[in-house]
Design a protein around this motif. Structure first.
Motif, PDB file in Angstrom:
ATOM      1  N   UNK B  36       0.833  -1.093   0.009  1.00 32.38           N
ATOM      2  CA  UNK B  36      -0.080  -0.096   0.013  1.00 32.38           C
ATOM      3  C   UNK B  36       0.892   1.207  -0.088  1.00 32.38           C
ATOM      4  N   UNK B  37       1.849   1.350   0.780  1.00 33.30           N
ATOM      5  CA  UNK B  37       2.767   2.347   0.868  1.00 33.30           C
ATOM      6  C   UNK B  37       3.450   2.612  -0.498  1.00 33.30           C
ATOM      7  N   UNK B  38       3.902   1.563  -1.075  1.00 35.71           N
ATOM      8  CA  UNK B  38       4.625   1.881  -2.219  1.00 35.71           C
ATOM      9  C   UNK B  38       3.683   2.189  -3.268  1.00 35.71           C
ATOM     10  N   UNK B  39       2.587   1.801  -3.390  1.00 39.90           N
ATOM     11  CA  UNK B  39       1.469   2.689  -4.298  1.00 39.90           C
ATOM     12  C   UNK B  39       1.015   3.894  -3.998  1.00 39.90           C
ATOM     13  N   UNK B  40       1.115   4.300  -2.696  1.00 40.30           N
ATOM     14  CA  UNK B  40       0.679   5.512  -2.276  1.00 40.30           C
ATOM     15  C   UNK B  40       1.878   6.520  -2.767  1.00 40.30           C
ATOM     16  N   UNK B  41       3.082   6.049  -2.473  1.00 39.67           N
ATOM     17  CA  UNK B  41       4.222   7.074  -2.911  1.00 39.67           C
ATOM     18  C   UNK B  41       4.422   7.202  -4.316  1.00 39.67           C
ATOM     19  N   UNK B  42       4.190   6.077  -5.242  1.00 36.48           N
ATOM     20  CA  UNK B  42       4.243   6.124  -6.556  1.00 36.48           C
ATOM     21  C   UNK B  42       3.114   7.220  -7.160  1.00 36.48           C
ATOM     22  N   UNK B  43       1.865   7.048  -6.511  1.00 36.69           N
ATOM     23  CA  UNK B  43       0.651   7.817  -6.885  1.00 36.69           C
ATOM     24  C   UNK B  43       0.909   9.356  -6.581  1.00 36.69           C
ATOM     25  N   UNK B  48       1.322  14.732  -7.299  1.00 38.58           N
ATOM     26  CA  UNK B  48       1.577  16.243  -6.452  1.00 38.58           C
ATOM     27  C   UNK B  48       2.843  16.558  -7.161  1.00 38.58           C
ATOM     28  N   UNK B  49       3.618  16.045  -8.247  1.00 36.08           N
ATOM     29  CA  UNK B  49       4.701  16.783  -8.790  1.00 36.08           C
ATOM     30  C   UNK B  49       5.778  16.689  -7.762  1.00 36.08           C
ATOM     31  N   UNK B  50       5.969  15.602  -6.782  1.00 40.76           N
ATOM     32  CA  UNK B  50       6.990  15.455  -5.995  1.00 40.76           C
ATOM     33  C   UNK B  50       8.327  15.174  -6.702  1.00 40.76           C
ATOM     34  N   UNK B  51       9.441  15.519  -6.127  1.00 33.89           N
ATOM     35  CA  UNK B  51      10.908  15.425  -6.799  1.00 33.89           C
ATOM     36  C   UNK B  51      11.677  14.691  -5.584  1.00 33.89           C
ATOM     37  N   UNK B  52      11.266  14.523  -4.363  1.00 33.77           N
ATOM     38  CA  UNK B  52      11.941  13.759  -3.442  1.00 33.77           C
ATOM     39  C   UNK B  52      11.168  13.103  -2.190  1.00 33.77           C
ATOM     40  N   UNK B  53      11.842  12.002  -1.816  1.00 35.22           N
ATOM     41  CA  UNK B  53      10.937  11.308  -0.783  1.00 35.22           C
ATOM     42  C   UNK B  53      11.880  10.992   0.304  1.00 35.22           C
ATOM     43  N   UNK B  75      12.650   3.216  -3.397  1.00 34.94           N
ATOM     44  CA  UNK B  75      13.447   4.025  -4.091  1.00 34.94           C
ATOM     45  C   UNK B  75      13.703   3.926  -5.734  1.00 34.94           C
ATOM     46  N   UNK B  76      13.672   2.538  -5.865  1.00 35.76           N
ATOM     47  CA  UNK B  76      13.702   2.275  -7.497  1.00 35.76           C
ATOM     48  C   UNK B  76      12.550   2.803  -8.189  1.00 35.76           C
ATOM     49  N   UNK B  77      11.402   2.652  -7.587  1.00 37.74           N
ATOM     50  CA  UNK B  77       9.974   3.098  -8.437  1.00 37.74           C
ATOM     51  C   UNK B  77      10.216   4.569  -8.385  1.00 37.74           C
ATOM     52  N   UNK B  78      10.461   5.207  -7.358  1.00 34.29           N
ATOM     53  CA  UNK B  78      10.428   6.665  -7.041  1.00 34.29           C
ATOM     54  C   UNK B  78      11.639   7.224  -8.168  1.00 34.29           C
ATOM     55  N   UNK B  79      12.570   6.742  -8.527  1.00 35.52           N
ATOM     56  CA  UNK B  79      13.756   6.914  -9.301  1.00 35.52           C
ATOM     57  C   UNK B  79      13.274   6.699 -10.639  1.00 35.52           C
ATOM     58  N   UNK B  80      12.522   5.969 -10.788  1.00 31.72           N
ATOM     59  CA  UNK B  80      11.957   5.733 -12.378  1.00 31.72           C
ATOM     60  C   UNK B  80      10.890   7.089 -12.677  1.00 31.72           C
ATOM     61  N   UNK B  81      10.280   7.572 -11.609  1.00 28.10           N
ATOM     62  CA  UNK B  81       9.484   8.757 -11.656  1.00 28.10           C
ATOM     63  C   UNK B  81      10.199   9.847 -11.466  1.00 28.10           C
TER      64      UNK B  81
END
Lengths: 126, 126
Positions: B36-43, B48-53, B75-81
């Motif tokens: 759920x967390x991974x989905x929330x973060x990627x969504x 929300x035009x997020x540049x960092x987590x 981290x990998x998923x966020x990096x891809x986005x």
């Protein structure tokens, strides 16, 4: 198992120079000392806001696979706590023996002496 | 399989601070929560035009291979986005255990605390 001999220091001193920790290894490192050292360093990184660790091995005659592993583990642990580790002052004979043993210390950054190690840490931090 | 215990929160809160997401893990992360967390973060990154987590793990006693994998995947998923992930506040004991387990979290950037993680993201972003 490496055990400390009677009369040998049971602990490796860890000095703070600004936001860098300086650890000077002398002679042989024993199992208990290695574990204690790793705990000291990680504790100090987290409490004293340390950004770099310099391990001076100019007083070390021989780096075997045990010490190689200890050094790599210290560097990995420090890295997880966002501190960079530089190995300073390796003797030429130690470098030759390490390569002969097939221990090339991957993941460890080296510098010729403590001064250059500090420079390296300052450069990267800026 | 890690299952949530009755009475435990089923979801990890994700806060937005400017264009950075702040995720504060507390205690154990269960399978469903991790997904759920991974989905929330990627969504949130995409909407929300997020540049960092920043993932704050100062409240986590133990990082096992499951959590290590979850963190690396986030981290990998966020990096891809196109968002950078920084892991903040790891306890010294957690770092030691991770290294003992051979889990050095490659690809994950760490910072001592949330403040430094934010600094790191701002520095790199500028």
């Amino acid at each position: 198992m490496n055990q400390p001999l009677p009369g040998q220091p049971a602990q490796v001193p860890v000095l703070a120079l600004g936001d860098v920790l300086l650890v000077s290894l002398q002679g042989e490192l024993h199992d208990g000392m290695a574990e204690q050292l790793q705990q000291d360093i990680t504790h100090r990184i987290s409490t004293d806001r340390v950004t770099g660790v310099v391990i001076d091995i100019s007083g070390v005659d021989m780096v075997d696979s045990f010490l190689g592993r200890v050094l790599a583990e210290i560097a990995s642990t420090a890295g997880l706590l966002a501190a960079r580790t530089v190995l300073a002052g390796m003797r030429p004979a130690v470098a030759i023996t390490l390569v002969e043993l097939g221990l090339t210390l991957p993941g460890l950054v080296t510098a010729l002496d403590v001064d250059r190690a500090m420079e390296l840490l300052n450069q990267r931090g800026s």
